[in-house]
Design a protein around this motif. Structure first.
Motif, short mmCIF file in Angstrom:
data_model
loop_
_atom_site.label_atom_id
_atom_site.label_comp_id
_atom_site.label_asym_id
_atom_site.label_seq_id
_atom_site.Cartn_x
_atom_site.Cartn_y
_atom_site.Cartn_z
N ARG A 1 15.26 50.28 40.39
CA ARG A 1 15.05 51.73 40.53
C ARG A 1 14.02 52.23 39.52
O ARG A 1 13.15 53.00 39.85
N THR A 2 14.16 51.79 38.26
CA THR A 2 13.25 52.22 37.21
C THR A 2 12.91 51.01 36.36
O THR A 2 13.82 50.32 35.88
N TYR A 3 11.62 50.76 36.22
CA TYR A 3 11.18 49.64 35.40
C TYR A 3 11.28 49.99 33.92
O TYR A 3 11.18 51.15 33.53
N ARG A 4 11.43 48.97 33.08
CA ARG A 4 11.47 49.20 31.63
C ARG A 4 10.13 49.80 31.20
O ARG A 4 9.10 49.58 31.83
N PRO B 1 7.23 55.73 30.51
CA PRO B 1 7.75 55.09 31.71
C PRO B 1 6.65 54.33 32.45
O PRO B 1 5.52 54.80 32.55
N TYR B 2 7.00 53.18 32.96
CA TYR B 2 6.06 52.35 33.70
C TYR B 2 5.99 52.82 35.15
O TYR B 2 7.00 53.21 35.74
N GLU B 3 4.80 52.78 35.70
CA GLU B 3 4.59 53.05 37.12
C GLU B 3 3.84 51.86 37.70
O GLU B 3 3.02 51.25 37.02
N THR C 1 -5.18 53.42 32.54
CA THR C 1 -4.17 54.39 32.99
C THR C 1 -3.16 54.65 31.88
O THR C 1 -2.76 55.79 31.64
N ALA C 2 -2.73 53.58 31.21
CA ALA C 2 -1.77 53.73 30.11
C ALA C 2 -2.35 54.58 28.98
O ALA C 2 -1.66 55.42 28.41
N ILE D 1 -1.13 46.28 33.57
CA ILE D 1 -0.07 46.01 32.60
C ILE D 1 1.23 45.77 33.36
O ILE D 1 1.30 46.02 34.56
N GLN D 2 2.22 45.30 32.64
CA GLN D 2 3.54 45.05 33.22
C GLN D 2 4.59 45.79 32.41
O GLN D 2 4.36 46.15 31.25
N PRO D 3 5.75 46.04 33.02
CA PRO D 3 6.82 46.69 32.27
C PRO D 3 7.14 45.92 31.00
O PRO D 3 7.17 44.70 31.00
N GLY D 4 7.33 46.65 29.91
CA GLY D 4 7.66 46.04 28.64
C GLY D 4 6.46 45.65 27.79
O GLY D 4 6.61 45.26 26.64
N ASP D 5 5.25 45.74 28.35
CA ASP D 5 4.05 45.40 27.59
C ASP D 5 3.87 46.33 26.40
O ASP D 5 4.23 47.51 26.45
N VAL D 6 3.30 45.79 25.33
CA VAL D 6 2.90 46.59 24.17
C VAL D 6 1.38 46.52 24.12
O VAL D 6 0.80 45.44 24.01
N ILE D 7 0.74 47.68 24.22
CA ILE D 7 -0.72 47.77 24.23
C ILE D 7 -1.17 48.34 22.90
O ILE D 7 -0.63 49.36 22.44
N ARG D 8 -2.13 47.69 22.29
CA ARG D 8 -2.69 48.21 21.04
C ARG D 8 -4.15 48.57 21.29
O ARG D 8 -4.95 47.73 21.69
#
Length: 188
Positions: free
Chosen positions: A110-113, A128-130, A137-138, A175-182
């Motif tokens: 229902r909702t991604y991490r 929230p991830y889409e 986009t992030a 990107i994927q759910p849970g990714d950390v972007i710097r």
């Protein structure tokens, strides 16, 4: 004058070499299609449907320990498996606990991490991830770049199969759910 020019050239080379280090040493992160083989993880919200059993049907959160607590059966490991695999596990647990004789179970996300973004953006944090999000986009969701934000190369940290991957990515990488972007700082 010649000595001053030589000193300025050396200084320029040192600054250039320093600005090239860091993320450029990391391997590239490629675009990956995550759907179809998406692996569940802590923070995902799922909907479990046990057909004919409304008291077992509902929305559940994958806990920090990677488990899902479905009523009448023990916690089930959900982290690192697909939604279809989890549905099979739940059906087997219901069958072996003799709660439902022939369970028919489905699981959907229902909702991604969330993903996380830090560095040179206006609003670093958790978002929230889409589906089908790119790095760019992030950044937009996080309020855009600061004046010092580098716009062509980013660092991504991603958990996969119990390991942590770290790599570099361009703005078009999904990107994927849970990714950390710097978002890195540019020097000029």
């Amino acid at each position: 004058m010649k000595r001053l020019t030589l000193l300025a050239l050396k200084l320029f080379l040192v600054v250039t070499l320093v600005s090239c280090g860091g993320v450029s040493d990391l391997p590239p992160i490629e675009n990956e299609r995550q759907f179809g083989e998406y692996l569940l993880g802590p923070g995902d919200e799922i909907r479990v449907t046990v057909f004919g059993q409304p008291e077992l049907t509902g929305s559940y959160l994958v806990s920090d320990s990677g488990q899902v607590a479905v009523p009448l059966i023990a916690g089930i490991e959900a982290s690192g498996v697909t939604a279809d695999n989890l549905a099979e596990r739940i059906a087997e647990e219901l069958r072996s606990a003799e709660v439902v004789l022939e369970p028919s179970v489905s699981v959907e996300v229902r909702t991604y991490r969330p993903f996380f973004i830090l560095g040179e953006v206006a609003g670093p944090g958790r978002y929230p991830y889409e589906s089908d999000m790119t790095v760019l986009t992030a950044v937009a969701i996080a309020g855009g770049f600061t004046d010092r934000g580098r716009r062509d190369l980013f660092e991504i940290t991603r958990a996969r199969d119990g390991t942590t991957l770290q790599g570099q990515a361009g703005p078009e990488v999904r990107i994927q759910p849970g990714d950390v972007i710097r978002v890195l700082e540019r020097y000029f």
